[in-house]
Design an enzyme around this catalytic site. Structure first.
Site, PDB file in Angstrom:
ATOM      1  N   GLY A   1       0.842  -1.192   0.000  1.00  0.00           N
ATOM      2  CA  GLY A   1       0.000   0.000   0.000  1.00  0.00           C
ATOM      3  C   GLY A   1       0.873   1.236   0.000  1.00  0.00           C
ATOM      4  O   GLY A   1       2.021   1.196  -0.433  1.00  0.00           O
ATOM      5  N   CYS A   2       0.355   2.306   0.504  1.00  0.00           N
ATOM      6  CA  CYS A   2       1.093   3.568   0.579  1.00  0.00           C
ATOM      7  C   CYS A   2       2.398   3.361   1.349  1.00  0.00           C
ATOM      8  O   CYS A   2       2.403   2.755   2.420  1.00  0.00           O
ATOM      9  CB  CYS A   2       0.232   4.624   1.274  1.00  0.00           C
ATOM     10  SG  CYS A   2       1.043   6.214   1.477  1.00  0.00           S
TER      11      CYS A   2
END
Length: 155
Positions: free
Chosen positions: A13-14
């Site tokens: 993810g981020c």
């Protein structure tokens, strides 16, 4: 890196929260947010087709193991979210550097999936590591400088 360090490259993810959590782990020497696994050289925040947002983790294998880092990785992201749900740059992927890392990744994914902790099946990919491109300076240890997590695009 010296012989007393190893490298893990993880996309979950981020990269901001992953880097923040990983950099505080015992045995971790350094982290870098960046891009890997995509189509272009020198990717940027605005131009990284096919790349995953990832964290490069340099660690001391005398203080922590690759397997320990992988187990923590599965605690800090959603390995059941595939590319179609959150976009390819936020995919779950482990980029291995050696056959030993590949095997550890396969074993850890099997255990994580069998645990049934997520609503869906673990879809974390395993790929051979290629070039890792460091993200822009403002993306490095972002949450240390912006603990509220807001950026110029936040409301």
């Amino acid at each position: 890196m010296s012989q007393n360090t190893e490298t893990a490259i993880l996309a979950g993810g981020c990269f901001w929260p992953a880097q923040e959590l990983l950099r505080h782990r015992a045995g971790v020497i350094a982290t870098r947010a960046g891009y890997t696994g995509g189509e272009n050289d020198n990717p940027t925040a605005g131009n990284h087709p096919g790349h995953a947002e990832a964290v490069e983790v340099i660690f001391d294998p005398g203080r922590t193991s690759y397997r320990d880092i992988l187990e923590f990785f599965f605690q800090i992201h959603r390995p059941d979210l595939g590319e179609g749900l959150v976009g390819s740059d936020y995919r779950s992927e482990i980029f291995y550097i050696s056959d030993e890392q590949r095997q550890a990744a396969e074993d850890t994914i099997a255990v994580a999936d069998a645990a049934g902790l997520w609503p869906g099946k673990v879809v974390t990919k395993i790929s051979e590591a290629g070039s890792f491109w460091e993200a822009e300076a403002e993306d490095q240890v972002y949450l240390r400088h912006h603990p509220d997590g807001k950026n110029q695009f936040s409301p």
